[in-house]
Each structure stands twice: as structure tokens, then as C-alpha cells.
Motif scaffolding. Structure first.
Motif, PDB file in Angstrom:
ATOM      1  N   THR A   1      -1.872 -72.593  22.851  1.00 19.37           N
ATOM      2  CA  THR A   1      -2.764 -73.239  21.940  1.00 19.37           C
ATOM      3  C   THR A   1      -2.336 -72.868  20.256  1.00 19.37           C
ATOM      4  OG1 THR A   1      -4.389 -71.449  22.167  1.00 19.37           O
ATOM      5  CG2 THR A   1      -4.637 -73.343  23.530  1.00 19.37           C
ATOM      6  N   VAL A   2      -1.223 -73.088  20.120  1.00 20.75           N
ATOM      7  CA  VAL A   2      -0.657 -72.597  18.835  1.00 20.75           C
ATOM      8  C   VAL A   2      -1.130 -73.898  17.997  1.00 20.75           C
ATOM      9  CG1 VAL A   2       1.092 -71.910  17.283  1.00 20.75           C
ATOM     10  CG2 VAL A   2       1.146 -71.400  19.739  1.00 20.75           C
ATOM     11  N   PRO A   3      -1.741 -73.685  16.678  1.00 19.44           N
ATOM     12  CA  PRO A   3      -2.071 -74.885  15.950  1.00 19.44           C
ATOM     13  C   PRO A   3      -1.115 -75.332  14.967  1.00 19.44           C
ATOM     14  CG  PRO A   3      -3.187 -73.035  15.019  1.00 19.44           C
ATOM     15  CD  PRO A   3      -2.427 -72.355  16.070  1.00 19.44           C
ATOM     16  N   ARG A   4      -0.873 -76.637  14.751  1.00 15.72           N
ATOM     17  CA  ARG A   4       0.046 -77.169  13.802  1.00 15.72           C
ATOM     18  C   ARG A   4       1.597 -76.802  13.964  1.00 15.72           C
ATOM     19  NH1 ARG A   4      -4.357 -74.972  11.345  1.00 15.72           N
ATOM     20  NH2 ARG A   4      -3.058 -73.241  10.707  1.00 15.72           N
ATOM     21  N   SER A   5       2.070 -76.719  15.326  1.00  9.55           N
ATOM     22  CA  SER A   5       3.363 -76.418  15.610  1.00  9.55           C
ATOM     23  C   SER A   5       4.462 -77.332  15.351  1.00  9.55           C
ATOM     24  CB  SER A   5       3.676 -75.868  16.965  1.00  9.55           C
ATOM     25  OG  SER A   5       2.822 -74.912  17.364  1.00  9.55           O
ATOM     26  N   GLU A   6       5.789 -77.138  14.724  1.00  2.20           N
ATOM     27  CA  GLU A   6       6.593 -78.205  14.344  1.00  2.20           C
ATOM     28  C   GLU A   6       7.551 -77.956  15.311  1.00  2.20           C
ATOM     29  OE1 GLU A   6       7.118 -80.759  12.579  1.00  2.20           O
ATOM     30  OE2 GLU A   6       5.162 -81.163  11.603  1.00  2.20           O
ATOM     31  N   GLY A   7       8.732 -76.943  14.974  1.00  5.94           N
ATOM     32  CA  GLY A   7       9.773 -76.634  15.804  1.00  5.94           C
ATOM     33  C   GLY A   7       9.865 -75.767  17.024  1.00  5.94           C
ATOM     34  N   LEU A   8      10.806 -75.607  17.740  1.00  2.00           N
ATOM     35  CA  LEU A   8      10.827 -74.707  18.922  1.00  2.00           C
ATOM     36  C   LEU A   8      12.416 -74.147  18.938  1.00  2.00           C
ATOM     37  CD1 LEU A   8       9.067 -77.011  21.707  1.00  2.00           C
ATOM     38  CD2 LEU A   8       8.448 -74.860  20.734  1.00  2.00           C
ATOM     39  N   ALA A   9      12.404 -72.825  19.281  1.00  4.14           N
ATOM     40  CA  ALA A   9      13.712 -72.226  19.743  1.00  4.14           C
ATOM     41  C   ALA A   9      13.497 -71.163  20.606  1.00  4.14           C
ATOM     42  CB  ALA A   9      14.071 -71.546  18.140  1.00  4.14           C
TER      43      ALA A   9
ATOM     44  N   THR B   1       8.009 -70.908  17.186  1.00  2.00           N
ATOM     45  CA  THR B   1       7.714 -72.112  16.682  1.00  2.00           C
ATOM     46  C   THR B   1       7.329 -71.754  15.124  1.00  2.00           C
ATOM     47  OG1 THR B   1       6.293 -74.006  16.735  1.00  2.00           O
ATOM     48  CG2 THR B   1       5.345 -72.073  17.567  1.00  2.00           C
ATOM     49  N   ASP B   2       6.977 -72.616  14.396  1.00  2.00           N
ATOM     50  CA  ASP B   2       6.641 -72.499  13.128  1.00  2.00           C
ATOM     51  C   ASP B   2       5.464 -73.448  12.700  1.00  2.00           C
ATOM     52  OD1 ASP B   2       7.784 -75.057  13.128  1.00  2.00           O
ATOM     53  OD2 ASP B   2       9.435 -74.466  11.692  1.00  2.00           O
ATOM     54  N   ASP B   3       4.582 -72.937  11.580  1.00  2.00           N
ATOM     55  CA  ASP B   3       3.278 -73.568  11.271  1.00  2.00           C
ATOM     56  C   ASP B   3       3.600 -74.520   9.930  1.00  2.00           C
ATOM     57  OD1 ASP B   3       0.835 -74.108  10.025  1.00  2.00           O
ATOM     58  OD2 ASP B   3       0.023 -72.949  11.244  1.00  2.00           O
ATOM     59  N   LEU B   4       3.510 -75.732   9.980  1.00  2.00           N
ATOM     60  CA  LEU B   4       3.876 -76.439   8.875  1.00  2.00           C
ATOM     61  C   LEU B   4       3.059 -76.369   7.462  1.00  2.00           C
ATOM     62  CD1 LEU B   4       5.573 -79.071   7.722  1.00  2.00           C
ATOM     63  CD2 LEU B   4       3.666 -80.527   8.604  1.00  2.00           C
ATOM     64  N   PHE B   5       1.815 -76.140   7.912  1.00  2.00           N
ATOM     65  CA  PHE B   5       0.870 -75.658   6.782  1.00  2.00           C
ATOM     66  C   PHE B   5       0.858 -74.252   6.114  1.00  2.00           C
ATOM     67  CE2 PHE B   5      -0.757 -79.036   9.870  1.00  2.00           C
ATOM     68  CZ  PHE B   5      -0.993 -80.073   8.762  1.00  2.00           C
ATOM     69  N   THR B   6       0.725 -73.301   6.990  1.00  2.00           N
ATOM     70  CA  THR B   6       0.731 -71.763   6.394  1.00  2.00           C
ATOM     71  C   THR B   6       2.040 -71.287   6.256  1.00  2.00           C
ATOM     72  OG1 THR B   6       0.640 -70.932   8.695  1.00  2.00           O
ATOM     73  CG2 THR B   6      -1.367 -71.777   7.936  1.00  2.00           C
ATOM     74  N   GLY B   7       3.324 -71.870   6.867  1.00  2.00           N
ATOM     75  CA  GLY B   7       4.594 -71.209   6.459  1.00  2.00           C
ATOM     76  C   GLY B   7       4.756 -70.150   7.952  1.00  2.00           C
ATOM     77  N   GLN B   8       3.915 -70.111   8.530  1.00  2.00           N
ATOM     78  CA  GLN B   8       3.892 -68.757   9.639  1.00  2.00           C
ATOM     79  C   GLN B   8       4.966 -69.252  10.715  1.00  2.00           C
ATOM     80  OE1 GLN B   8      -0.253 -68.650  10.864  1.00  2.00           O
ATOM     81  NE2 GLN B   8      -0.611 -66.736   9.262  1.00  2.00           N
ATOM     82  N   ILE B   9       5.647 -68.036  11.282  1.00  2.00           N
ATOM     83  CA  ILE B   9       6.473 -68.210  12.288  1.00  2.00           C
ATOM     84  C   ILE B   9       5.932 -67.302  13.686  1.00  2.00           C
ATOM     85  CG2 ILE B   9       8.942 -67.498  13.111  1.00  2.00           C
ATOM     86  CD1 ILE B   9       8.700 -69.348  10.732  1.00  2.00           C
ATOM     87  N   VAL B  10       5.686 -68.157  14.772  1.00  2.00           N
ATOM     88  CA  VAL B  10       5.052 -67.558  15.848  1.00  2.00           C
ATOM     89  C   VAL B  10       5.724 -67.185  16.936  1.00  2.00           C
ATOM     90  CG1 VAL B  10       3.220 -68.402  17.447  1.00  2.00           C
ATOM     91  CG2 VAL B  10       2.944 -68.897  14.991  1.00  2.00           C
ATOM     92  N   ARG B  11       5.633 -66.413  17.681  1.00  2.00           N
ATOM     93  CA  ARG B  11       6.211 -66.084  18.984  1.00  2.00           C
ATOM     94  C   ARG B  11       5.391 -66.326  20.112  1.00  2.00           C
ATOM     95  NH1 ARG B  11       6.870 -62.037  22.876  1.00  2.00           N
ATOM     96  NH2 ARG B  11       8.948 -61.716  23.684  1.00  2.00           N
ATOM     97  N   VAL B  12       5.684 -67.104  21.321  1.00  2.00           N
ATOM     98  CA  VAL B  12       5.285 -67.429  22.159  1.00  2.00           C
ATOM     99  C   VAL B  12       5.988 -66.937  23.590  1.00  2.00           C
ATOM    100  CG1 VAL B  12       3.979 -69.470  23.557  1.00  2.00           C
ATOM    101  CG2 VAL B  12       4.346 -69.456  21.050  1.00  2.00           C
ATOM    102  N   PRO B  13       5.233 -65.897  24.400  1.00  2.00           N
ATOM    103  CA  PRO B  13       5.860 -65.624  25.439  1.00  2.00           C
ATOM    104  C   PRO B  13       5.758 -66.546  26.718  1.00  2.00           C
ATOM    105  CG  PRO B  13       3.848 -64.233  25.104  1.00  2.00           C
ATOM    106  CD  PRO B  13       3.944 -65.260  24.072  1.00  2.00           C
ATOM    107  N   LEU B  14       6.874 -66.804  27.271  1.00  2.00           N
ATOM    108  CA  LEU B  14       6.846 -67.718  28.301  1.00  2.00           C
ATOM    109  C   LEU B  14       5.942 -67.544  29.542  1.00  2.00           C
ATOM    110  CD1 LEU B  14      10.439 -68.918  28.229  1.00  2.00           C
ATOM    111  CD2 LEU B  14       8.571 -70.086  27.449  1.00  2.00           C
TER     112      LEU B  14
END
Length: 310
Positions: free
Chosen positions: A176-184, A194-207
């Protein structure tokens, strides 16, 4: 006069929302303190910027073909650019193609206007095969063959976070990561970023526990507009700042960042996607932009750009 695409309207909305947004995304559990820390950026060194192809449609995404070339998604087309820079149109009249991922000779791609996932056999002239409704913008194939997508939520309907496609079944809001764009994919294959287009944040999601995601930092500046990102085997992220017109290197362990290249046609025509690809016997970054240009960013000596192994 050319009408605004869904993707351009997304960025216009991003500016409006970001100007009035004071609360950043918060994960299900604790957020890393790096999300609000002010870290001095490291020195990125002198990167060379070269033009590989230009004069194409507004470019949304790219995917290496394994032979020194790339597949590119435009407004209505899917292109192929070979290692010599020769461009051909693979598909035309497509409903706003987005994320691209290649598995052997099969190219998976999303169409953003009708919210579908497709597969294309690149060795034949057969038309692409629809795999079902799967709203998304960014696309990533995991080592087990599953597909992840992002849906920022401004191109129709609410944000769906990260969704997962497994054996024909779609799990929306898998993370439930809001406003995601890319994936690596991370080098250890244990997480995606992933990254947040609006806030500039970088997010780590454990699989293995996708809703225990954490914010590991943000790009500097008021509205960089991170659009896409890729990761090298040494654990560095490379992020396109669409609105700023720059590409950043970002360390998810410390939150430190530096500018790899700037002045890449900023604003609405800025960089949209980034991947690592071969450059002779070495590696380089390849960047698409809404100005219809594919660029190659050649690192200075000593920078290891080996891509994450699948």
C-alpha cells in the motif's frame, strides 16, 4: 495544438498537489529517520551525456534487449533502438504504452489508457496478446517470474500502490505504497525500491512482507518529481527527477544523493526512465525523456555500474 497526454496531466497534478501537501507518505510501521534528514550530497563526478536517438514520441519507459539495444514506449508506439542507434517501430496505435519488461524473447508491456497488461513475442510479426486488466505505470519482472506494477493514481482512479501479477491473478494494493512510480530490484533479491512522484521520497518494500515498507530518504529540492529508478549491483539507486530535469545517484543505506546529470530538458519534457545497459565493454545509464530523446550517461572512471543480476 497537441493535447496533453495522461502522463503530462499527471505531472501537472503533481505540481498542484505538492504545492499544497505538507504531509509525506507514512508506511504501516516505522518510517526511517532519513526521510526528513538533511544529508550533504556526495560528489558524483563528471559524467558524459550523449544522444543515442531523438525526434521520437514522448518517451515513457525503456528496457534493454540483451544485445546492446533497447525497447522504448512512446505516446502511441513501442520502438526498438539497436546498438548502432537505428530506430524502428515495433508497434503503432497503442493505448499509451507504459512499463516494459523483457523475459527471453517476450516483451511485457502495460497500456495506461485502457489498463491492460500485454505480452509480445519479439521474434514474430504476431500481434501482442492481452493478459488481462492490470492498471499500471511502472513494471518490474521478479526473478520468480511474477510481475509488479505501480499506479500513481492521477491517470484515472485511486492509487493502487504496488500490485502483483502471479499466474494470471492480480493482487491490487499488494503493497500500500501511495503514489508509486518506478520499480527497482535490490541486489539480494529481497526487496524492491520505488519512488513517490509528489514528495520525492524513496521507499524500500520487502518482498516477504510488502506492507512493512519504509521510507529510506528523499531527493533534495522542492519538487524534483522522481519518475523512475534503477539499481546497480553495488546497491546504488539511479533516479530520474522528471520535473527538475536531472538524474540522481542515491544511497538507500544513508539517504545521501548527488547529481549525475542535470539540464536534461526539465519541466514537462524531463527524464522519465533510466536503465543500465552496455557501453562497449563497460556499462552506462540510458535515460528516456518526454522530449523524445534517448540519452546515454557515461560514468567517470571508478564507478561500478554493473546491473543487478536476475
Amino acid at each position: 495544438m497537441r493535447t496533453l497526454s495522461h502522463r503530462t496531466r499527471t505531472l501537472l497534478v503533481a505540481v498542484a498537489i505538492a504545492a499544497g501537501t505538507t504531509t509525506a507518505a507514512t508506511p504501516a510501521q516505522a518510517t526511517s529517520s532519513l526521510a526528513t534528514s538533511s544529508l550533504a550530497p556526495a560528489e558524483c563526478g563528471d559524467w558524459q551525456v550523449e544522444t543515442v536517438a531523438q525526434g521520437l514520441e514522448q518517451l515513457e519507459n525503456l528496457e534493454p534487449d540483451g544485445e546492446g539495444g533497447f525497447y522504448l514506449s512512446g505516446d502511441t508506439k513501442v520502438y526498438h533502438v539497436d546498438a548502432a542507434g537505428q530506430v524502428r517501430t515495433v508497434l503503432d496505435g497503442v493505448f499509451a504504452p507504459g512499463g516494459l519488461q523483457l523475459d527471453g524473447s517476450t516483451l511485457f508491456f502495460l497500456t495506461r489508457q485502457d489498463g491492460k497488461l500485454w505480452s509480445l513475442d519479439t521474434t514474430t510479426d504476431e500481434p501482442p496478446e492481452p493478459l488481462g486488466s492490470f492498471p499500471g505505470n511502472g513494471l518490474l519482472r521478479l526473478p520468480d517470474g511474477d510481475l509488479l506494477t505501480t499506479w500513481v493514481g492521477t491517470e484515472g482512479g485511486p492509487s493502487l500502490g504496488l500490485s502483483r501479477y502471479e499466474s494470471g491473478k492480480v493482487t491490487e494494493n499488494w503493497a500500500t505504497v501511495p503514489r508509486s512510480e518506478g520499480l527497482a530490484l535490490s541486489p539480494d533479491h529481497q526487496a524492491v525500491y520505488t519512488d513517490d512522484l509528489f514528495t520525492g521520497q524513496i521507499v524500500r518494500v520487502p518482498l516477504d512482507n510488502p506492507n512493512e515498507w519504509t521510507v529510506v530518504g528523499r531527493l533534495p529540492g522542492f519538487l524534483p518529481g522522481p519518475d523512475d529508478l534503477t539499481m546497480s549491483q553495488d546497491g546504488m539507486l539511479y533516479v530520474t527527477a522528471h520535473i527538475e530535469g536531472a538524474v540522481y545517484r542515491f544511497d538507500p543505506n544513508t539517504g545521501a544523493s548527488c547529481v549525475v546529470a542535470s539540464g536534461l530538458s526539465g519541466g514537462w519534457t524531463g527524464p522519465s526512465s533510466v536503465r543500465i545497459g552496455p557501453n562497449g565493454d563497460d556499462w552506462a545509464l540510458y535515460v528516456t525523456a518526454f522530449d523524445g530523446t534517448l540519452r546515454r550517461l557515461v560514468p567517470p572512471a571508478g564507478v561500478d555500474l554493473s546491473p543487478v543480476e536476475r
